[in-house]
Write a protein that holds these residues in place. Sequence first.
Motif, PDB file in Angstrom:
ATOM      1  N   ILE A  24       6.765  -0.198   6.423  1.00  0.00           N
ATOM      2  CA  ILE A  24       7.010   0.970   6.230  1.00  0.00           C
ATOM      3  C   ILE A  24       5.847   1.569   5.444  1.00  0.00           C
ATOM      4  CG2 ILE A  24       8.052   0.525   3.962  1.00  0.00           C
ATOM      5  CD1 ILE A  24       9.781   3.299   5.979  1.00  0.00           C
ATOM      6  N   VAL A  25       4.965   0.742   4.735  1.00  0.00           N
ATOM      7  CA  VAL A  25       3.876   1.092   3.983  1.00  0.00           C
ATOM      8  C   VAL A  25       2.934   0.038   4.018  1.00  0.00           C
ATOM      9  CG1 VAL A  25       4.616   0.888   1.675  1.00  0.00           C
ATOM     10  CG2 VAL A  25       2.773   2.524   2.441  1.00  0.00           C
ATOM     11  N   THR A  26       1.597   0.288   4.024  1.00  0.00           N
ATOM     12  CA  THR A  26       0.703  -0.945   4.044  1.00  0.00           C
ATOM     13  C   THR A  26      -0.156  -0.705   3.171  1.00  0.00           C
ATOM     14  OG1 THR A  26       0.784  -1.242   6.369  1.00  0.00           O
ATOM     15  CG2 THR A  26      -1.084  -1.955   5.609  1.00  0.00           C
ATOM     16  N   LEU A  27      -0.823  -1.589   2.470  1.00  0.00           N
ATOM     17  CA  LEU A  27      -1.793  -1.554   1.597  1.00  0.00           C
ATOM     18  C   LEU A  27      -3.102  -2.620   1.929  1.00  0.00           C
ATOM     19  CD1 LEU A  27      -2.772  -0.580  -1.576  1.00  0.00           C
ATOM     20  CD2 LEU A  27      -2.694  -2.911  -2.213  1.00  0.00           C
ATOM     21  N   ILE A  48      -1.238  -5.686   2.710  1.00  0.00           N
ATOM     22  CA  ILE A  48      -0.030  -6.231   2.163  1.00  0.00           C
ATOM     23  C   ILE A  48       1.053  -5.171   2.822  1.00  0.00           C
ATOM     24  CG2 ILE A  48       1.813  -6.123   0.275  1.00  0.00           C
ATOM     25  CD1 ILE A  48      -0.699  -6.768  -1.370  1.00  0.00           C
ATOM     26  N   TRP A  49       1.986  -5.742   3.672  1.00  0.00           N
ATOM     27  CA  TRP A  49       2.975  -4.847   4.243  1.00  0.00           C
ATOM     28  C   TRP A  49       4.396  -4.953   3.407  1.00  0.00           C
ATOM     29  CZ3 TRP A  49       3.219  -7.337   9.944  1.00  0.00           C
ATOM     30  CH2 TRP A  49       1.954  -6.958  10.636  1.00  0.00           C
ATOM     31  N   LEU A  50       4.930  -3.870   3.245  1.00  0.00           N
ATOM     32  CA  LEU A  50       6.319  -3.695   2.607  1.00  0.00           C
ATOM     33  C   LEU A  50       7.255  -3.153   3.711  1.00  0.00           C
ATOM     34  CD1 LEU A  50       5.919  -1.921  -0.769  1.00  0.00           C
ATOM     35  CD2 LEU A  50       5.480  -4.391  -0.028  1.00  0.00           C
ATOM     36  N   LEU A 105       0.413 -12.910  -8.708  1.00  0.00           N
ATOM     37  CA  LEU A 105      -0.453 -11.746  -8.802  1.00  0.00           C
ATOM     38  C   LEU A 105      -0.101 -10.715  -8.004  1.00  0.00           C
ATOM     39  CD1 LEU A 105      -3.197 -10.766 -10.169  1.00  0.00           C
ATOM     40  CD2 LEU A 105      -4.198 -11.629  -8.215  1.00  0.00           C
ATOM     41  N   ILE A 106       0.232 -11.184  -6.766  1.00  0.00           N
ATOM     42  CA  ILE A 106       0.310 -10.132  -5.517  1.00  0.00           C
ATOM     43  C   ILE A 106       1.697  -9.426  -5.770  1.00  0.00           C
ATOM     44  CG2 ILE A 106       0.661 -10.083  -3.058  1.00  0.00           C
ATOM     45  CD1 ILE A 106      -1.311 -12.082  -2.431  1.00  0.00           C
ATOM     46  N   GLU A 107       2.730 -10.257  -6.156  1.00  0.00           N
ATOM     47  CA  GLU A 107       3.895  -9.570  -6.283  1.00  0.00           C
ATOM     48  C   GLU A 107       4.156  -8.864  -7.609  1.00  0.00           C
ATOM     49  OE1 GLU A 107       6.765 -12.626  -4.896  1.00  0.00           O
ATOM     50  OE2 GLU A 107       8.269 -11.657  -6.107  1.00  0.00           O
ATOM     51  N   GLY A 108       3.680  -9.488  -8.596  1.00  0.00           N
ATOM     52  CA  GLY A 108       3.977  -8.893 -10.046  1.00  0.00           C
ATOM     53  C   GLY A 108       3.075  -7.549 -10.221  1.00  0.00           C
ATOM     54  N   ILE A 126       1.992  -1.372  -7.976  1.00  0.00           N
ATOM     55  CA  ILE A 126       1.162  -0.445  -7.271  1.00  0.00           C
ATOM     56  C   ILE A 126       1.795   0.048  -6.005  1.00  0.00           C
ATOM     57  CG2 ILE A 126      -1.120   0.059  -6.379  1.00  0.00           C
ATOM     58  CD1 ILE A 126      -2.234  -1.831  -8.299  1.00  0.00           C
ATOM     59  N   VAL A 127       2.088  -0.805  -4.973  1.00  0.00           N
ATOM     60  CA  VAL A 127       2.134  -0.398  -3.486  1.00  0.00           C
ATOM     61  C   VAL A 127       3.592  -0.047  -3.525  1.00  0.00           C
ATOM     62  CG1 VAL A 127       1.975  -1.063  -1.207  1.00  0.00           C
ATOM     63  CG2 VAL A 127       1.065  -2.715  -2.996  1.00  0.00           C
ATOM     64  N   ARG A 128       4.485  -0.369  -4.162  1.00  0.00           N
ATOM     65  CA  ARG A 128       5.945   0.241  -4.094  1.00  0.00           C
ATOM     66  C   ARG A 128       5.735   1.650  -4.666  1.00  0.00           C
ATOM     67  NH1 ARG A 128       8.729  -4.416  -5.749  1.00  0.00           N
ATOM     68  NH2 ARG A 128       8.969  -5.405  -3.348  1.00  0.00           N
ATOM     69  N   PRO A 129       5.470   1.802  -6.032  1.00  0.00           N
ATOM     70  CA  PRO A 129       5.548   3.211  -6.657  1.00  0.00           C
ATOM     71  C   PRO A 129       4.764   4.099  -5.841  1.00  0.00           C
ATOM     72  CG  PRO A 129       4.644   1.630  -8.233  1.00  0.00           C
ATOM     73  CD  PRO A 129       5.286   0.751  -7.044  1.00  0.00           C
ATOM     74  N   VAL A 130       3.423   3.873  -5.852  1.00  0.00           N
ATOM     75  CA  VAL A 130       2.666   4.696  -5.082  1.00  0.00           C
ATOM     76  C   VAL A 130       2.948   4.943  -3.713  1.00  0.00           C
ATOM     77  CG1 VAL A 130       0.209   4.849  -4.320  1.00  0.00           C
ATOM     78  CG2 VAL A 130       0.636   4.023  -6.554  1.00  0.00           C
ATOM     79  N   GLY A 131       3.343   4.049  -2.995  1.00  0.00           N
ATOM     80  CA  GLY A 131       3.943   4.195  -1.499  1.00  0.00           C
ATOM     81  C   GLY A 131       5.038   5.502  -1.678  1.00  0.00           C
TER      82      GLY A 131
END
Length: 240
Positions: free
Chosen positions: A108-111, A201-203, A24-27, A33-38
């Motif tokens: 680099i970005v955090t949710l 969630i940290w990317l 759920l977190i990954e997919g 959300i996090v990657r494209p929005v970041g």
Amino acid sequence: MNRHGVIVDTNVYGAVSMKSLTALIEGQIVDRIVRPVGRMLFPDRIGCGDDVEYFAFTIRYDGGVGEEHHVDRDIRVDGNGERIACDVIDVDGPCHDFELKEHRDASIVTLNINLNLPEKGERYDGSEVFFREFPWNDGHGKDRRDPSIHEKGRGNDVGTVRFSPGMAIIHLGAHRHGSLPISTPPGEKGTDNGKRYNLVIWLFGADGDVRIAPYEKDDHMNVMQRWHGCNHTKEYVFGL
Ligand SMILES: O=C(O)CCC(=O)C(=O)O
Ligand SMILES: [Fe+2]
């Protein structure tokens, strides 16, 4: 930090490794959300490869302090200089996160999503997340601040955010921030309230790499890359 949080990862010893939760977190959250929005919000900070890996964990603050609480607590200072709320059962009684000192994330970005359930009475006071000035000039590239901001004498403290249940914040890991002390709402002393639960969630890039230098405009990711990554081969036609 994270005295009562958990890491969500199928590969880390001691972490919560529920496959349905990591899927759920990954997919749903990281990929959609996090990657494209970041990438959309911070086009000059996040480029191909800078956000390919993630680290997910929960945090819990607990502000039940004082004689009214069902367990007496006192405020101590831990080895990092952070104040913590400790149960006064014995000298080594369990301690709880109470505030979070100003810091940058190793991302680099955090949710950061608030998981409190209001229907279960999970209420608290305080615990706002504060942000310092946006890292326009962190030693890389030119300072692109609007000079009028300085003329107006705007200080270093840009604002605080109060989480409501279900609310999420997305921010650059390099943007300095922290959390103010949490407390039990007035009139609710002696209850189990005064806690805040969040999923963070940290990317970051491969091997934990966190890029700092901003990108020039010509090197920003395009829309296609933001949603599908930089190595896609599929032809994509908008509107189809
Ligand atoms: O929710 C919190 O207090 C943690 C804030 C934080 O450090 C973050 O969002 O990275
Ligand atoms: Fe943080």
